[in-house]
Each structure stands twice: as structure tokens, then as C-alpha cells.
Write an enzyme that holds these catalytic residues in place. Structure first.
Site, PDB file in Angstrom:
ATOM      1  N   SER A  25       0.826  -1.211   0.000  1.00 50.17           N
ATOM      2  CA  SER A  25       0.000   0.000   0.000  1.00 50.17           C
ATOM      3  C   SER A  25       0.859   1.260   0.000  1.00 50.17           C
ATOM      4  O   SER A  25       0.330   2.368   0.042  1.00 50.17           O
ATOM      5  CB  SER A  25      -0.929  -0.003   1.221  1.00 50.17           C
ATOM      6  OG  SER A  25      -0.187  -0.222   2.409  1.00 50.17           O
ATOM      7  N   ASN A 112      -2.085  -2.805  13.153  1.00 49.40           N
ATOM      8  CA  ASN A 112      -3.539  -2.648  13.106  1.00 49.40           C
ATOM      9  C   ASN A 112      -4.023  -1.426  13.883  1.00 49.40           C
ATOM     10  O   ASN A 112      -4.872  -0.671  13.402  1.00 49.40           O
ATOM     11  CB  ASN A 112      -4.225  -3.912  13.626  1.00 49.40           C
ATOM     12  CG  ASN A 112      -3.899  -5.121  12.776  1.00 49.40           C
ATOM     13  OD1 ASN A 112      -3.320  -4.979  11.692  1.00 49.40           O
ATOM     14  ND2 ASN A 112      -4.265  -6.308  13.251  1.00 49.40           N
ATOM     15  N   THR A 157     -40.474  25.913  -9.551  1.00 48.24           N
ATOM     16  CA  THR A 157     -40.728  24.540  -9.120  1.00 48.24           C
ATOM     17  C   THR A 157     -40.946  23.773 -10.414  1.00 48.24           C
ATOM     18  O   THR A 157     -41.465  24.342 -11.393  1.00 48.24           O
ATOM     19  CB  THR A 157     -41.977  24.413  -8.219  1.00 48.24           C
ATOM     20  OG1 THR A 157     -43.125  24.819  -8.975  1.00 48.24           O
ATOM     21  CG2 THR A 157     -41.886  25.280  -6.975  1.00 48.24           C
ATOM     22  N   HIS A 158     -40.503  22.539 -10.461  1.00 52.30           N
ATOM     23  CA  HIS A 158     -40.553  21.736 -11.698  1.00 52.30           C
ATOM     24  C   HIS A 158     -39.809  22.413 -12.849  1.00 52.30           C
ATOM     25  O   HIS A 158     -40.100  22.146 -14.012  1.00 52.30           O
ATOM     26  CB  HIS A 158     -42.001  21.464 -12.134  1.00 52.30           C
ATOM     27  CG  HIS A 158     -42.907  21.017 -11.026  1.00 52.30           C
ATOM     28  ND1 HIS A 158     -43.130  19.694 -10.728  1.00 52.30           N
ATOM     29  CD2 HIS A 158     -43.608  21.734 -10.114  1.00 52.30           C
ATOM     30  CE1 HIS A 158     -43.956  19.609  -9.694  1.00 52.30           C
ATOM     31  NE2 HIS A 158     -44.251  20.832  -9.296  1.00 52.30           N
ATOM     32  N   SER A 279     -14.193  26.091 -27.328  1.00 49.12           N
ATOM     33  CA  SER A 279     -14.317  24.876 -28.122  1.00 49.12           C
ATOM     34  C   SER A 279     -13.286  24.942 -29.245  1.00 49.12           C
ATOM     35  O   SER A 279     -13.007  26.017 -29.766  1.00 49.12           O
ATOM     36  CB  SER A 279     -15.723  24.792 -28.710  1.00 49.12           C
ATOM     37  OG  SER A 279     -15.718  23.974 -29.860  1.00 49.12           O
ATOM     38  N   LYS A 285     -18.130  29.430 -28.580  1.00 54.58           N
ATOM     39  CA  LYS A 285     -18.424  28.728 -27.323  1.00 54.58           C
ATOM     40  C   LYS A 285     -17.611  29.198 -26.135  1.00 54.58           C
ATOM     41  O   LYS A 285     -16.428  29.488 -26.232  1.00 54.58           O
ATOM     42  CB  LYS A 285     -18.175  27.221 -27.506  1.00 54.58           C
ATOM     43  CG  LYS A 285     -19.151  26.576 -28.454  1.00 54.58           C
ATOM     44  CD  LYS A 285     -20.461  26.250 -27.784  1.00 54.58           C
ATOM     45  CE  LYS A 285     -20.295  25.117 -26.848  1.00 54.58           C
ATOM     46  NZ  LYS A 285     -21.064  23.953 -27.107  1.00 54.58           N
ATOM     47  N   ASN A 287     -17.584  27.380 -22.537  1.00 60.19           N
ATOM     48  CA  ASN A 287     -18.205  26.264 -21.819  1.00 60.19           C
ATOM     49  C   ASN A 287     -17.973  26.331 -20.302  1.00 60.19           C
ATOM     50  O   ASN A 287     -16.866  26.634 -19.870  1.00 60.19           O
ATOM     51  CB  ASN A 287     -17.651  24.934 -22.344  1.00 60.19           C
ATOM     52  CG  ASN A 287     -18.021  24.718 -23.798  1.00 60.19           C
ATOM     53  OD1 ASN A 287     -19.095  25.139 -24.235  1.00 60.19           O
ATOM     54  ND2 ASN A 287     -17.134  24.088 -24.534  1.00 60.19           N
ATOM     55  N   GLU A 292     -19.435  21.838 -14.616  1.00 61.07           N
ATOM     56  CA  GLU A 292     -19.691  20.523 -15.221  1.00 61.07           C
ATOM     57  C   GLU A 292     -18.812  19.448 -14.581  1.00 61.07           C
ATOM     58  O   GLU A 292     -19.270  18.357 -14.253  1.00 61.07           O
ATOM     59  CB  GLU A 292     -19.397  20.558 -16.730  1.00 61.07           C
ATOM     60  CG  GLU A 292     -20.441  21.325 -17.523  1.00 61.07           C
ATOM     61  CD  GLU A 292     -20.043  21.392 -18.990  1.00 61.07           C
ATOM     62  OE1 GLU A 292     -20.723  20.769 -19.807  1.00 61.07           O
ATOM     63  OE2 GLU A 292     -19.050  22.070 -19.335  1.00 61.07           O
ATOM     64  N   TYR A 319      -9.333  -6.960  12.612  1.00 64.56           N
ATOM     65  CA  TYR A 319      -8.737  -6.431  11.397  1.00 64.56           C
ATOM     66  C   TYR A 319      -8.728  -7.479  10.286  1.00 64.56           C
ATOM     67  O   TYR A 319      -8.524  -8.664  10.531  1.00 64.56           O
ATOM     68  CB  TYR A 319      -7.297  -5.961  11.670  1.00 64.56           C
ATOM     69  CG  TYR A 319      -6.601  -5.482  10.407  1.00 64.56           C
ATOM     70  CD1 TYR A 319      -6.785  -4.183   9.944  1.00 64.56           C
ATOM     71  CD2 TYR A 319      -5.806  -6.349   9.650  1.00 64.56           C
ATOM     72  CE1 TYR A 319      -6.181  -3.754   8.766  1.00 64.56           C
ATOM     73  CE2 TYR A 319      -5.199  -5.924   8.469  1.00 64.56           C
ATOM     74  CZ  TYR A 319      -5.393  -4.623   8.039  1.00 64.56           C
ATOM     75  OH  TYR A 319      -4.811  -4.201   6.871  1.00 64.56           O
ATOM     76  N   GLN A 324      -7.294  -2.379   4.058  1.00 60.57           N
ATOM     77  CA  GLN A 324      -6.284  -1.544   3.397  1.00 60.57           C
ATOM     78  C   GLN A 324      -6.908  -0.776   2.230  1.00 60.57           C
ATOM     79  O   GLN A 324      -6.396   0.261   1.820  1.00 60.57           O
ATOM     80  CB  GLN A 324      -5.137  -2.437   2.908  1.00 60.57           C
ATOM     81  CG  GLN A 324      -4.007  -1.686   2.255  1.00 60.57           C
ATOM     82  CD  GLN A 324      -2.789  -2.563   2.094  1.00 60.57           C
ATOM     83  OE1 GLN A 324      -2.102  -2.858   3.060  1.00 60.57           O
ATOM     84  NE2 GLN A 324      -2.537  -3.016   0.880  1.00 60.57           N
ATOM     85  N   LYS A 327      -8.106   3.360   2.110  1.00 61.68           N
ATOM     86  CA  LYS A 327      -7.359   4.617   1.954  1.00 61.68           C
ATOM     87  C   LYS A 327      -7.606   5.343   0.644  1.00 61.68           C
ATOM     88  O   LYS A 327      -7.798   6.563   0.627  1.00 61.68           O
ATOM     89  CB  LYS A 327      -5.866   4.345   2.119  1.00 61.68           C
ATOM     90  CG  LYS A 327      -5.515   4.201   3.580  1.00 61.68           C
ATOM     91  CD  LYS A 327      -4.180   3.553   3.776  1.00 61.68           C
ATOM     92  CE  LYS A 327      -4.188   2.720   5.011  1.00 61.68           C
ATOM     93  NZ  LYS A 327      -5.136   1.583   4.969  1.00 61.68           N
TER      94      LYS A 327
END
Ligand code: ARG
Length: 458
Positions: A25, A112, A157-158, A279, A285, A287, A292, A319, A324, A327
Site C-alpha cells: 500500500s 492494526n 418549481t418543476h 471549443s 463557445k 463552456n 460541469e 482487522y 487496506q 485509503k
């Protein structure tokens, strides 16, 4: 080791090497070096104080570990995969440097409880940092709320126009979310901030250790109460991953709105150039890459939570090496959440708000229809009847391509004789917003008070 195997020459050597790499590790847990050394120094000091190892050895251990720390920080430490993890890399180097004394460091301890300690030490600092990043983002939101305090936008709303609201009110909704996130992180810290060292491999240790002393040296307000649980508990990491997932969910919702608001159809805001890209084919563009990407990164943070929940599921006490695998999801989530919060705080601070577009959008979609109904209620009409009357007037407007404020008094009165000339003042955008004065409402005076409250109440 492989020489006595018939196929050794061809297979065993590379296979062993691969197993070594597969089980190691060090590539990712080396980031725990500081915590590992800090924990070892405290452990050694306690062993010395308790007379478990000679004080002279403690001095050598502490000095040796401090030198190793500087070597690592200078980038001059050679991490070795054959030494598997950060704990054995540091311990082996210490013994190489100081001999016998170094070999006494691991008395009364196991990897451990050592790894459980390292993760808790690491996470608790990161929790404090993440809270600070959340505060920065809240500051940026309050900055925008204050600077645009009287800007009116459509509330949805919606995703359909619903009622006019203050843009600042919308920003304050996110302030509430991020304040709750801070509360969750603080709560998570309480359970992460407990010392597990002293549990040994699983059952405790035969040496007369003083766990409370180690806790004091490492600034832990409490010690764990069960050795089995101490080495097998990763709840604190799971709690953090859950908090992080909720933070990312909030950022992702916000991202979605920023992306929508930056479209040429909405144009409610403009993100500064530094947070966007162009772009390679379409010259026009710009972006919104940052929101995003943050929206996209939400997926990996959720994935990390699922990964660790799944790792922990069905593990018998205490353990198991499976752990391991805790992490990488943890580190990845810490990095992702910190990066996302930091970039968001900067981006929000620099965002430009297009007050005129927001205002004209707020005026569309019959956004003050509820205000007409409320007006009729104040004139004595039951709400359900008022709803019906306004529904009819909206249908009339649609058929005649008009907006509610454009109706003549005669037109209004054809729907209800309770409507008087005061209807016009009752359905302006300002009147609509400012009438919502109860706690939590979007009225200007209320929003101003909430901004102040958010500034001092933290
Ligand atoms: N690298 C290990 C981990 O991260 C440390 C603990 C190893 N313990 C053991 N008994 N093999 O979990």
C-alpha cells in the site's frame, strides 16, 4: 525462495514480485508519513515514561524519526514496495539508522492499531480544512447575496416559473446547505477524534501502557473502549464519505443551475473566463467546464462511499487486510471535495449577475398569479375560489397574448368585482417579493436580516 520449485526459474520470481506489488500500500499510504511519525513519537515517549523501554532509546527513536521526517519532506526518502506500507518503511529505516533502539519502537503496538491511529490523525486535520473551505464558499455566497441584494429572479418549481424571488434568497438557500454540511463535518470529527492506539493487534497488550497519556500527547479528547472495535472500526471514514457525498450533491445541484443560467437562453449569470474553456471547433463557445466537472466528480465521491461500505460489509472482527482498501477512496474523496469547494468559492466570488435578464424573466410566466389570488383572499374571497378566478384570468391572458399587469381594470373586474385599482400595486415584482415577510421568506428586509445572521451566526 523460488529456487526449489521446478518451474521457479520461469514463474516464481516474477509472481512473487507481483504479489508484493499487489499487497503493498506504500504507493498511496505514504501520504500518512507525518501522522505515522507523530504517532510513533508519542508511543515511544509513553513506552519510556512507563519504563517499558529505556529513556535513552526513546531519545534515539525520537531523534531518528525526526530525521526521517525531514528526509521525507525533502523528497530524499526511498520508499520501498518490498517494505509494503508506510509503517514498515519508516520502522525499517529507523532500525537501520539507530539499531536496537529502533527495534523496540513496536513494543506493545501492532500495525492494526497504528494504521487506525494514522487515518484518524490524518482525517481530523482534513475535516478542519474542509470546514474552512465550506466557510470560504459561504463567504462568497454572502458576497454575491449582499452585492445583488435587490435583484429579482424567477423562482422555480418543476423548473417552471413559479414566483418571483430575490437572487440573494436563492444564494442563501445554498448558505443553509453548506452550513448544515459544516455541522455534519463537526459531528463526524467528534467520532474520528478518538485514540485507537493501545488495542494492539486486536486484544490489547500485555505491557503496562498508558493510553490516556498518548491521547494527551496527540491531542485526543478520548480513547476507544474496546480493542476489537478499535482496530476494525472505519465508521468515522464512512461518516466522512457520507458527509462528502452530501456536500458534492449540494455542489452538483448548484453546478446544474450555474450551467443552465449561463446558457444563451437564460443568460442570468456570466462565469468569469478563468473558469470556462472554449471549443476547438465552435468559435462562439464558452463552456462552463468547472461546474460541469464538479457535477461529474460527484459520481466518484458517491462511488467512494459505496466502495468503502462494500469493503466493510461482512468483515468478521477484527482487522482484515480488506481494510487496506479504505485509503484510496478516502484520499480521493478528500482531494475531490477540497478541490471542488475551493474552485467553487473562487468561481462564485467572480460570477457576474445579469440583473436585467433575471428581472425580465421574473416578470414572465404569470409569476405573480399567486399574488392576485392572495389579493382576493385579503378582499374576503376564500382561497380556493380565488385560485379559480385567477386561473381564468391567466387563461384569458394566454388567449389574448397579455400579461397580468397589462389587464385593464374593466378586464380585471370581469373576473371579480372585488378587484379594485389597488390590484396593480399588489402584483408588481417588488410587491410580490416583499410581501413574503415571515421567517424564511424572500422579502428584502427578511433577506437582509438573514445575510447579517449568516455573517455573525458562524
Ligand atoms: N497497510 C495496512 C493497512 O493499510 C496496515 C495494517 C496491516 N496489518 C496487517 N495485519 N497486515 O491496512
Amino acid at each position: 525462495m523460488s529456487k526449489d520449485k521446478l518451474w521457479g526459474g520461469r514463474f516464481t520470481q516474477p509472481t512473487d514480485k507481483f504479489v508484493e506489488e499487489f499487497t503493498a500500500s506504500i504507493d498511496f499510504d505514504k501520504r500518512l508519513y507525518h501522522q505515522d511519525i507523530r504517532g510513533s513519537i508519542a508511543h515511544a515517549r509513553m513506552l519510556g515514561k512507563q519504563g517499558i523501554i529505556p529513556m535513552g532509546d526513546v531519545e534515539k527513536i525520537v531523534k531518528g524519526l525526526q530525521e526521517i521526517l525531514s528526509r521525507i519532506e525533502a523528497g530524499e526518502f526511498d520508499f520501498s514496495v518490498s517494505l509494503e506500507d508506510i509503517h514498515m518503511n519508516i520502522e525499517a529505516r529507523l532500525s537501520e539508522k539507530i539499531g536496537e533502539a529502533g527495534k523496540r519502537l513496536h513494543t506493545g503496538r501492532s500495525r492494526n492499531d497504528q494504521v487506525a491511529l494514522d487515518i484518524r490523525l490524518y482525517l481530523r486535520d482534513e475535516l478542519v480544512e474542509i470546514s474552512a473551505y465550506l466557510e470560504l464558499l459561504i463567504d462568497a455566497l454572502l458576497f454575491q447575496a449582499e452585492g445583488n441584494v435587490d435583484v429579482i429572479m424567477p423562482g422555480y418549481t418543476h423548473l417552471q416559473t413559479a414566483q418571483p424571488i430575490l437572487f440573494a434568497h436563492h444564494m442563501l438557500a445554498y448558505v443553509e446547505m453548506f452550513k448544515r454540511d459544516i455541522g455534519r463535518i463537526e459531528d463526524c470529527l467528534k467520532r474520528a477524534n478518538v485514540l485507537p492506539l493501545g488495542a494492539g493487534a486486536l486484544a490489547g497488550t500485555t505491557f503496562p501502557i498508558d493510553r490516556e497519556h498518548v491521547a494527551e500527547l496527540l491531542d485526543f479528547p478520548a480513547v476507544t473502549r474496546n480493542s476489537l472495535d478499535s482496530v476494525s472500526d472505519r465508521d468515522f471514514a464512512l461518516e466522512f464519505l457520507s458527509c462528502a457525498s452530501i456536500i458534492m450533491m449540494h455542489l452538483s445541484r448548484f453546478s446544474e443551475e450555474l450551467i443552465l443560467w449561463s446558457t444563451s437562453e437564460f443568460r442570468f449569470i456570466e462565469l468569469s473566463d478563468g473558469f470556462c474553456t472554449g471549443s476547438s471547433i465552435m468559435p462562439q463557445k464558452k463552456n462552463p467546464d468547472v461546474p460541469e466537472l464538479v457535477r461529474g466528480k460527484t459520481g466518484r465521491v458517491y462511488g467512494n462511499l459505496m466502495a468503502l461500505l462494500t469493503v466493510m460489509k461482512s468483515l468478521p472482527l477484527a482487522y482484515n487486510k480488506d481494510m487496506q482498501e479504505d485509503k484510496e477512496p478516502l484520499f480521493d474523496t478528500i482531494d475531490t471535495v477540497k478541490g471542488s469547494l475551493k474552485i467553487f468559492a473562487d468561481m462564485i466570488r467572480e460570477m457576474r449577475v445579469n440583473a436585467e435578464t433575471m428581472r425580465s424573466a421574473a416578470a414572465k410566466g404569470f409569476s405573480t398569479a399567486t399574488d392576485v389570488a392572495d389579493y382576493l383572499v385579503r378582499k374576503g374571497m376564500p382561497f380556493r375560489d380565488a385560485h379559480e378566478v385567477v386561473g381564468k384570468s391567466v387563461a384569458y391572458c394566454i388567449a389574448n397574448r397579455k400579461d397580468l399587469p397589462e389587464l385593464s381594470i374593466e378586464e380585471w373586474q370581469s373576473f371579480s368585482d372585488r378587484i379594485g385599482a389597488d390590484i396593480y400595486d399588489a402584483i408588481t415584482l417588488e410587491a410580490s417579493v416583499n410581501a413574503r415577510k415571515a421567517t424564511g421568506g424572500t422579502a428584502l428586509e427578511r433577506v437582509k436580516a438573514e445575510i447579517e445572521r449568516a455573517k455573525v451566526g458562524r
